[in-house]
Scaffold this active site. Structure first.
Site, PDB file in Angstrom:
ATOM      1  N   SER A   1       3.550  -1.998  10.313  1.00  0.00           N
ATOM      2  CA  SER A   1       5.005  -2.056  10.525  1.00  0.00           C
ATOM      3  C   SER A   1       5.634  -3.384  10.137  1.00  0.00           C
ATOM      4  O   SER A   1       6.599  -3.828  10.769  1.00  0.00           O
ATOM      5  CB  SER A   1       5.359  -1.687  11.974  1.00  0.00           C
TER       6      SER A   1
ATOM      7  N   GLU B   1      -5.233  -4.711  10.694  1.00  0.00           N
ATOM      8  CA  GLU B   1      -4.199  -3.687  10.863  1.00  0.00           C
ATOM      9  C   GLU B   1      -4.451  -2.922  12.161  1.00  0.00           C
ATOM     10  O   GLU B   1      -5.248  -1.969  12.180  1.00  0.00           O
ATOM     11  CB  GLU B   1      -4.236  -2.692   9.702  1.00  0.00           C
TER      12      GLU B   1
ATOM     13  N   HIS C   1      -9.505   1.304   5.002  1.00  0.00           N
ATOM     14  CA  HIS C   1      -8.223   1.487   5.708  1.00  0.00           C
ATOM     15  C   HIS C   1      -8.461   2.486   6.847  1.00  0.00           C
ATOM     16  O   HIS C   1      -9.246   3.428   6.690  1.00  0.00           O
ATOM     17  CB  HIS C   1      -7.163   2.010   4.732  1.00  0.00           C
TER      18      HIS C   1
ATOM     19  N   GLY D   1       2.740   2.422  10.747  1.00  0.00           N
ATOM     20  CA  GLY D   1       3.714   3.512  10.587  1.00  0.00           C
ATOM     21  C   GLY D   1       4.484   3.844  11.846  1.00  0.00           C
ATOM     22  O   GLY D   1       5.145   4.883  11.917  1.00  0.00           O
TER      23      GLY D   1
ATOM     24  N   ASN E   1       0.865  -1.182   0.000  1.00  0.00           N
ATOM     25  CA  ASN E   1       0.000   0.000   0.000  1.00  0.00           C
ATOM     26  C   ASN E   1       0.902   1.232   0.000  1.00  0.00           C
ATOM     27  O   ASN E   1       1.496   1.569   1.023  1.00  0.00           O
ATOM     28  CB  ASN E   1      -0.887  -0.033   1.257  1.00  0.00           C
ATOM     29  N   TRP E   2       0.991   1.854  -1.155  1.00  0.00           N
ATOM     30  CA  TRP E   2       1.910   2.997  -1.282  1.00  0.00           C
ATOM     31  C   TRP E   2       1.358   4.267  -0.613  1.00  0.00           C
ATOM     32  O   TRP E   2       2.066   5.257  -0.489  1.00  0.00           O
ATOM     33  CB  TRP E   2       2.179   3.303  -2.761  1.00  0.00           C
ATOM     34  N   LYS E   3       0.096   4.246  -0.265  1.00  0.00           N
ATOM     35  CA  LYS E   3      -0.555   5.427   0.335  1.00  0.00           C
ATOM     36  C   LYS E   3      -0.350   6.638  -0.587  1.00  0.00           C
ATOM     37  O   LYS E   3      -0.301   6.457  -1.795  1.00  0.00           O
ATOM     38  CB  LYS E   3      -0.058   5.644   1.769  1.00  0.00           C
TER      39      LYS E   3
ATOM     40  N   GLU F   1      -6.841   4.896   7.813  1.00  0.00           N
ATOM     41  CA  GLU F   1      -6.598   6.294   7.434  1.00  0.00           C
ATOM     42  C   GLU F   1      -7.818   6.871   6.721  1.00  0.00           C
ATOM     43  O   GLU F   1      -8.122   8.060   6.846  1.00  0.00           O
ATOM     44  CB  GLU F   1      -5.329   6.391   6.583  1.00  0.00           C
TER      45      GLU F   1
HETATM   46  P1  13P Z   1       3.148   0.498   7.601  1.00  0.00           P
HETATM   47  O1  13P Z   1       3.628  -0.810   7.007  1.00  0.00           O
HETATM   48  O2  13P Z   1       3.865   1.686   7.097  1.00  0.00           O
HETATM   49  O3  13P Z   1       3.037   0.408   9.088  1.00  0.00           O
HETATM   50  O4  13P Z   1       1.634   0.686   7.063  1.00  0.00           O
HETATM   51  C1  13P Z   1       0.735  -0.349   7.203  1.00  0.00           C
HETATM   52  C2  13P Z   1      -0.480  -0.022   6.448  1.00  0.00           C
HETATM   53  O5  13P Z   1      -1.234   0.851   6.831  1.00  0.00           O
HETATM   54  C3  13P Z   1      -0.717  -0.762   5.196  1.00  0.00           C
HETATM   55  O6  13P Z   1      -2.012  -0.571   4.738  1.00  0.00           O
END
Ligand code: 13P
Length: 246
Positions: free
Chosen positions: A206, A161, A94, A167, A9-11, A96
């Site tokens: 993470s 998650e 997600h 993160g 997931n590149w966000k 976020e």
């Molecule tokens: P990180 O791997 O940066 O913790 O992010 C996880 C995430 O939100 C994947 O969707």
């Protein structure tokens, strides 16, 4: 052991130059006999990357979609627009999006219905906050999220998650993940009976090249949803290798 799935997931990361460089570094190293690999770049890169990954086993996913096929929804992208580009997966709900865009379980459920109808595989995310885990409410929270976010007949992927692990560099421990997997599987069977046994569950939060092997070997973990480490080709390829060995 069935084939694991590693989703990147590149966000909100990836200019054209960065995205092409990252995918070029993966091409040729991601092989059809390894785990299933899906990258989820931002919408702006999907069209360009579709042709880059087309001859390879790398799959393409989006990070969200709307619940309607088309219409007056400024700034939104429909499931049909994604399949039109060759996208096969879509991340939904997600944390976020839940936090920054006020997405509710019901919204996520409607999107999952629309995505599946268009032929996309939804990857629906659930996860508790740090407060919910500390106060012992995490299983209740996850139970409600599953009930609310997964539609009847759901045949996509579930991603666990924990919000406090995203993160932060602090992945959940193998014990926490194992115990949560057991709980999620029970909930899926409660909700979907026999079909609940086959829904794949990913862990995200993470995941990196150091911890991937131990996380991916936990019973019932079918793969990983990777954020930060999916932006670095070497780290992402190490996670993919760990999945091959799991
Ligand atoms: P990180 O791997 O940066 O913790 O992010 C996880 C995430 O939100 C994947 O969707």
């Amino acid at each position: 052991m069935s084939r694991q799935i590693i989703v990147g997931n590149w966000k909100m990361n990836g200019t054209t130059r960065d995205s092409q460089a990252l995918v070029q570094a993966l091409l040729g190293k991601v092989t059809a006999d390894g785990p299933e690999v899906v990258i989820c770049p931002p919408f702006t890169q999907l069209g360009l990357l579709a042709s880059t990954v087309e001859p390879s086993p790398i799959g393409l996913g989006a990070q969200d979609c709307h619940k309607e096929v088309s219409g007056a929804h400024t700034g939104d992208i429909s499931p049909a627009m994604l399949t039109d580009l060759g996208v096969s997966h879509v991340i939904l709900g997600h944390s976020e999006r839940r936090q920054e865009h006020g997405e509710l379980d019901e919204t996520v459920r409607e999107k999952a219905v629309a995505a599946a109808k268009a032929g996309l595989t939804p990857i629906v995310c659930v996860g508790e906050t740090e407060d919910q885990r500390e106060s012992g409410d995490h299983f209740d929270t996850l139970g409600w999220q599953i009930k609310g976010s997964l539609p009847d007949g759901f045949s996509g992927i579930l991603a666990y998650e924990p919000i406090w692990a995203i993160g932060t560099g602090r992945a959940a421990t193998t014990e926490e993940i194992a115990e949560t997997m057991t709980f999620l599987r029970e909930e899926l069977i409660r909700q979907f009976a026999e079909a609940g046994k086959t829904i794949k569950i990913l862990y995200g939060g993470s995941v990196n090249d150091k911890n991937a092997a131990s996380i991916l070997s936990i019973a019932d973990v079918a793969g990983a949803l990777v954020g930060g480490a999916s932006l670095k080709a070497e780290a992402f390829l190490s996670i993919i290798s760990a999945a091959s060995a799991a």
